[in-house]
Design an enzyme around this catalytic site. Structure first.
Site, PDB file in Angstrom:
ATOM      1  N   GLN A  14     -75.215 -44.361  -4.660  1.00 40.10           N
ATOM      2  CA  GLN A  14     -73.956 -43.649  -4.859  1.00 40.10           C
ATOM      3  C   GLN A  14     -73.323 -43.981  -6.196  1.00 40.10           C
ATOM      4  O   GLN A  14     -73.337 -45.138  -6.633  1.00 40.10           O
ATOM      5  CB  GLN A  14     -72.981 -43.973  -3.733  1.00 40.10           C
ATOM      6  CG  GLN A  14     -73.164 -43.076  -2.529  1.00 40.10           C
ATOM      7  CD  GLN A  14     -72.134 -43.319  -1.445  1.00 40.10           C
ATOM      8  OE1 GLN A  14     -72.354 -44.108  -0.552  1.00 40.10           O
ATOM      9  NE2 GLN A  14     -71.016 -42.635  -1.532  1.00 40.10           N
ATOM     10  N   SER A  95     -78.554 -50.172  -3.373  1.00 41.80           N
ATOM     11  CA  SER A  95     -77.788 -49.795  -2.186  1.00 41.80           C
ATOM     12  C   SER A  95     -78.476 -48.643  -1.459  1.00 41.80           C
ATOM     13  O   SER A  95     -79.586 -48.789  -0.946  1.00 41.80           O
ATOM     14  CB  SER A  95     -76.347 -49.473  -2.576  1.00 41.80           C
ATOM     15  OG  SER A  95     -75.539 -49.292  -1.433  1.00 41.80           O
ATOM     16  N   LEU A  96     -77.858 -47.471  -1.422  1.00 38.84           N
ATOM     17  CA  LEU A  96     -78.465 -46.314  -0.776  1.00 38.84           C
ATOM     18  C   LEU A  96     -79.881 -46.056  -1.283  1.00 38.84           C
ATOM     19  O   LEU A  96     -80.755 -45.616  -0.524  1.00 38.84           O
ATOM     20  CB  LEU A  96     -77.598 -45.079  -1.031  1.00 38.84           C
ATOM     21  CG  LEU A  96     -78.217 -43.740  -0.622  1.00 38.84           C
ATOM     22  CD1 LEU A  96     -78.219 -43.601   0.881  1.00 38.84           C
ATOM     23  CD2 LEU A  96     -77.509 -42.589  -1.296  1.00 38.84           C
ATOM     24  N   HIS A 204     -70.613 -53.144   1.027  1.00 39.30           N
ATOM     25  CA  HIS A 204     -71.210 -54.447   0.753  1.00 39.30           C
ATOM     26  C   HIS A 204     -70.223 -55.614   0.847  1.00 39.30           C
ATOM     27  O   HIS A 204     -70.253 -56.549   0.050  1.00 39.30           O
ATOM     28  CB  HIS A 204     -71.911 -54.447  -0.611  1.00 39.30           C
ATOM     29  CG  HIS A 204     -72.916 -53.337  -0.746  1.00 39.30           C
ATOM     30  ND1 HIS A 204     -74.048 -53.278   0.031  1.00 39.30           N
ATOM     31  CD2 HIS A 204     -72.933 -52.224  -1.520  1.00 39.30           C
ATOM     32  CE1 HIS A 204     -74.731 -52.186  -0.268  1.00 39.30           C
ATOM     33  NE2 HIS A 204     -74.064 -51.531  -1.202  1.00 39.30           N
ATOM     34  N   GLN A 253     -77.649 -55.166   4.668  1.00 35.96           N
ATOM     35  CA  GLN A 253     -77.297 -54.599   3.359  1.00 35.96           C
ATOM     36  C   GLN A 253     -75.883 -54.022   3.357  1.00 35.96           C
ATOM     37  O   GLN A 253     -75.179 -54.080   2.354  1.00 35.96           O
ATOM     38  CB  GLN A 253     -78.306 -53.520   2.972  1.00 35.96           C
ATOM     39  CG  GLN A 253     -78.128 -52.979   1.564  1.00 35.96           C
ATOM     40  CD  GLN A 253     -78.468 -51.509   1.463  1.00 35.96           C
ATOM     41  OE1 GLN A 253     -77.886 -50.674   2.144  1.00 35.96           O
ATOM     42  NE2 GLN A 253     -79.425 -51.191   0.612  1.00 35.96           N
TER      43      GLN A 253
END
Length: 314
Positions: A14, A95-96, A204, A253
């Site tokens: 993102q 992340s994503l 996070h 995560q």
């Protein structure tokens, strides 16, 4: 597809989305639009149209952004594969982007991953009422100094380092009031810049623990396989092959920091001789150049894609 090549692949998350993303590349590589079409079949709306025509506010809704970026990242990789690009030696996603890495490593089915990230986005958005959480980037302070600011400014609220993006660039996340206190303290400590990010959920950090518990239920029945290419996970900075450990990495995560600096350094230690950003934008390429002394390039534009594909050797 050639199994050698020495390239590490990284997949953006993102923040890399934009209306019109990958338009030029998709005009030359139909695998990208086909990947979006496949995702649209899962979601029940035209994801490619949303990505190309917006409006921006719709694309930036977390539950839309996540499947859109997953499709963009995977579509870009499928185009690479279709054109004879070498299989990477190691992969990771920011992340994503970790979901795209797992799909491309054949650990997750793409359609299942679309469902998962759409649900992930919904849960993240629901975990914290809008306006009560925040994320901010702090530039020009050492990691330890940012961590000290978080400890000092939490005042019984959630506040933590969320993304270790590059040396001197850390993103923090937590309760809005605590983040505001940290911005002031960071400037006093000598930060070159500190700014609140335009995000709709504080990722996070501990505020995502409730979302992680709900997400575990969605993830439990999903088939997970051992990756055919090692995938370094954000939370543990390790590549694992056991399905239960992969699930554990994806759950943790949500409320654990993205340890990107360590991830990129581990890629170099594993023998990667160039790092390619597979998806829209060049955010990770800019970070990676500050972390390791390796060639780093993005694949999101036709000229860049062609140059990386045609590069001799790793």
């Amino acid at each position: 597809m050639n199994a050698s090549g020495g390239a590490a692949f990284v997949f953006p998350g993102q923040g890399s989305q934009s209306v019109g993303m990958l338009k030029a590349l998709a005009a030359e590589h139909p695998e990208i639009v086909e990947t979006f079409r496949e995702a649209s079949g899962v979601l029940g709306y035209d994801l490619w149209d949303r990505a190309q025509n917006g409006p921006e506010e719709a694309l930036n809704r977390t539950a839309v952004t996540q499947p859109a970026l997953l499709a963009a990242d995977v579509g870009c990789y499928r185009a690479w594969h279709a054109n004879g690009g070498a299989r990477p030696v190691v992969m990771a996603g920011h992340s994503l982007g970790e979901y795209a890495a797992l799909v491309c490593a054949e650990a997750l089915d793409f359609r299942e991953a679309v469902r998962l990230v759409a649900r992930r986005g919904e849960l993240m958005q629901a975990a914290v009422p809008e306006g009560e959480g925040a994320m901010a980037a702090i530039l020009g302070l050492a990691d330890e100094a940012v961590e000290a600011v978080c400890r000092d400014c939490a005042q019984d609220e959630v506040l933590a380092a969320a993304n270790y993006n590059a040396p001197g660039q850390v993103v923090i996340a937590g309760a809005r009031a605590a983040v505001d206190r940290a911005l002031t303290a960071a400037r006093a400590a000598g930060a070159r810049r500190s700014v609140v990010l335009a995000v709709s959920a504080p990722s996070h950090c501990g505020l995502m623990r409730s979302a992680a518990q709900e997400f575990a239920l969605a993830l439990a029945p999903v088939a997970v396989k051992a990756p055919v290419v090692p995938v370094i996970h954000n939370a543990m900075v390790a590549a694992v092959s056991e399905p239960d450990r992969i699930r554990e990495a994806l759950i943790s995560q949500l409320f654990s920091p993205v340890r990107w600096v360590e991830t990129i350094r581990q890629m170099a230690e594993r023998g990667a001789s160039r790092i390619l950003e597979c998806g829209p934008g060049k955010v990770l390429t800019g970070l990676n150049k500050r972390i390791v002394d390796l060639p780093c390039a993005a694949l999101g534009e036709p000229a860049d894609f062609g140059a990386a594909l045609g590069a001799a050797g790793p």
